[in-house]
Design an enzyme around this catalytic site. Structure first.
Site, PDB file in Angstrom:
ATOM      1  N   THR A 139      27.210  23.530 -35.065  1.00 21.14           N
ATOM      2  CA  THR A 139      28.310  23.870 -34.240  1.00 21.14           C
ATOM      3  C   THR A 139      29.682  23.436 -34.878  1.00 21.14           C
ATOM      4  O   THR A 139      29.848  22.357 -35.752  1.00 21.14           O
ATOM      5  CB  THR A 139      28.113  22.846 -32.795  1.00 21.14           C
ATOM      6  N   GLY A 152      33.153  23.639 -33.474  1.00 21.91           N
ATOM      7  CA  GLY A 152      34.108  23.177 -32.727  1.00 21.91           C
ATOM      8  C   GLY A 152      34.881  24.581 -32.258  1.00 21.91           C
ATOM      9  O   GLY A 152      33.902  25.780 -31.893  1.00 21.91           O
ATOM     10  N   ASP A 159      30.182   6.742 -17.867  1.00 25.13           N
ATOM     11  CA  ASP A 159      31.182   7.099 -18.552  1.00 25.13           C
ATOM     12  C   ASP A 159      32.607   6.369 -18.028  1.00 25.13           C
ATOM     13  O   ASP A 159      32.814   6.539 -16.927  1.00 25.13           O
ATOM     14  CB  ASP A 159      31.401   8.434 -18.831  1.00 25.13           C
ATOM     15  N   GLY A 162      29.295  19.378 -26.674  1.00 23.28           N
ATOM     16  CA  GLY A 162      28.270  19.568 -27.486  1.00 23.28           C
ATOM     17  C   GLY A 162      26.894  19.345 -26.840  1.00 23.28           C
ATOM     18  O   GLY A 162      26.173  20.165 -26.912  1.00 23.28           O
ATOM     19  N   ASP A 163      26.919  18.538 -25.870  1.00 26.14           N
ATOM     20  CA  ASP A 163      25.526  18.462 -24.961  1.00 26.14           C
ATOM     21  C   ASP A 163      25.364  19.640 -23.978  1.00 26.14           C
ATOM     22  O   ASP A 163      24.209  20.067 -23.968  1.00 26.14           O
ATOM     23  CB  ASP A 163      25.742  17.159 -23.944  1.00 26.14           C
ATOM     24  N   ASP A 193      35.733  27.092 -33.999  1.00 22.04           N
ATOM     25  CA  ASP A 193      35.179  27.969 -34.975  1.00 22.04           C
ATOM     26  C   ASP A 193      33.725  28.755 -34.611  1.00 22.04           C
ATOM     27  O   ASP A 193      33.196  29.351 -35.286  1.00 22.04           O
ATOM     28  CB  ASP A 193      35.153  27.568 -36.456  1.00 22.04           C
ATOM     29  N   GLY A 194      33.343  28.311 -33.425  1.00 23.17           N
ATOM     30  CA  GLY A 194      31.838  28.677 -33.255  1.00 23.17           C
ATOM     31  C   GLY A 194      30.758  27.985 -33.822  1.00 23.17           C
ATOM     32  O   GLY A 194      30.744  26.756 -33.855  1.00 23.17           O
ATOM     33  N   ASN A 238      26.487  18.815 -35.451  1.00 18.54           N
ATOM     34  CA  ASN A 238      27.987  19.305 -36.044  1.00 18.54           C
ATOM     35  C   ASN A 238      28.330  19.379 -37.601  1.00 18.54           C
ATOM     36  O   ASN A 238      27.200  18.939 -38.270  1.00 18.54           O
ATOM     37  CB  ASN A 238      29.291  18.485 -35.084  1.00 18.54           C
TER      38      ASN A 238
HETATM   39  O1  RIB Z   1      28.357  13.368 -25.623  1.00 21.06           O
HETATM   40  C1  RIB Z   1      29.062  12.809 -24.661  1.00 21.06           C
HETATM   41  C2  RIB Z   1      28.696  11.439 -24.279  1.00 21.06           C
HETATM   42  O2  RIB Z   1      28.468  10.642 -25.453  1.00 21.06           O
HETATM   43  C3  RIB Z   1      29.298  10.855 -23.270  1.00 21.06           C
HETATM   44  O3  RIB Z   1      28.834  11.440 -21.924  1.00 21.06           O
HETATM   45  C4  RIB Z   1      28.879   9.429 -23.480  1.00 21.06           C
HETATM   46  O4  RIB Z   1      28.281   8.724 -22.645  1.00 21.06           O
HETATM   47  C5  RIB Z   1      28.076   9.401 -24.915  1.00 21.06           C
HETATM   48  O5  RIB Z   1      26.949   9.158 -24.999  1.00 21.06           O
END
Ligand code: RIB
Length: 299
Positions: A217, A219, A11, A248-249, A221-222, A181
């Site tokens: 999900t 945000g 990133d 989110g990840d 709001d849970g 989402n």
């Molecule tokens: O969800 C975030 C990710 O989305 C970032 O780390 C970026 O690499 C994209 O894949």
């Protein structure tokens, strides 16, 4: 055991007072790089939650390959199924505005070389009862093959419908558990601009039709979810977000880890939501993923 079959990125992050409009140039405040990629972020979250995690995917043979894998390696994630392709390591160009919101453009690079054969290899190394976690940042045929292979081996599949792609709704039907989402869920349900009541009705309808566990999900709001016809709601922590990239990840990785640990579904949702909130308090996707003890102290 958890296998994450998905993307690995480097990133490239710039912070700005506010995000630019199309065609506009804004001044940046800072630049940094961090390991990312939805697959790698989810693998690291599951690992930091304390589980055994295999990462399957691809990086290049360039200078970004090693830093993209560094935090996964430090955490003890198993990386034998990460191949080194001729294409460059995937990159994500990320702008983070002053309110913590972001814009991201992903250049897939090596992620685009992941094949159905890689899917077969990843599934062959798994056992009944393991968890396979996927996202939509590697080629569709590879995702589809992995989902189909997992079904024949009684491996539980968790598909995060991100980023939103044309095949999202079709692929979403192939997983045991779907995490989406609001926008991604609308695509899955085939209905736009849903309010809360319509969303709940769509969750009930889809769960009735497919038997899938569905998690949306929301945000700040849970989360709302449905499993075996029962609706669940939970929230994360009240926070002032610094950077929401990777939140989110983190939710997905912690959720899969909690399932793998045998935690109750409702407990798993709450733990994942709290972990996702904590991931908004620091910059960078992987550097911000909280450790198991940090999440436990906030539950
Ligand atoms: O969800 C975030 C990710 O989305 C970032 O780390 C970026 O690499 C994209 O894949």
């Amino acid at each position: 055991m958890i296998t994450v079959f998905g993307s690995i990125n480097m990133d490239l992050i710039a912070t700005t007072e506010r995000l630019p409009k199309p065609g506009e140039t804004v001044a940046g405040n800072s630049f940094s790089t961090a390991a990312g990629g939805k697959g790698a972020n989810q693998a690291l979250a599951a690992r930091r939650a304390g589980r055994t995690v295999h990462m399957a995917g691809a990086v290049g043979k360039d200078g970004f390959a090693e830093p993209a894998l560094a935090l996964l390696k430090d955490a003890g994630t198993l990386l034998e199924a990460v191949k080194h392709a001729d294409e460059p390591t995937g990159t994500a160009l990320i702008l983070v505005g002053g309110d913590g919101e972001n814009m991201i453009a992903v250049v897939p690079g090596a992620n685009g070389t992941v094949t159905t054969s890689d899917a077969d290899l990843a599934i062959a190394a798994m056992n009944k009862g393991d968890i396979l976690m996927l996202q939509l940042e590697i080629p569709v045929p590879a995702v589809e093959q992995a989902l189909a292979g997992a079904r024949t081996r009684n491996i539980t599949t968790v598909l995060n419908l991100a980023p939103l792609i044309d095949d999202a709704a079709r692929l979403g039907r192939l997983a045991d558990i779907v995490i989406a989402n609001e926008t991604e869920f609308e695509r899955l349900a085939g209905q736009e601009n849903m309010g809360p009541d319509e969303r709940e009705a769509a969750l009930k309808r889809l769960n009735g039709e497919t038997g899938q566990t569905l998690i949306v999900t929301l945000g700040a709001d849970g989360v709302i979810a449905i499993r075996d016809s029962v609706i669940f709601r939970t929230t994360g922590l009240k926070i002032e977000p610094v950077d929401t990239v990777g939140a989110g990840d983190t939710f997905c990785g912690y959720f899969a880890a909690s399932l793998d640990e045998g935690l109750d579904f409702e407990v798993a949702l709450r733990r994942a939501a709290v972990a996702g909130s904590l991931a908004c308090l620091k910059q960078g996707a992987q550097p911000s993923i909280p450790l198991r003890a940090d999440v436990a102290s906030k539950l």
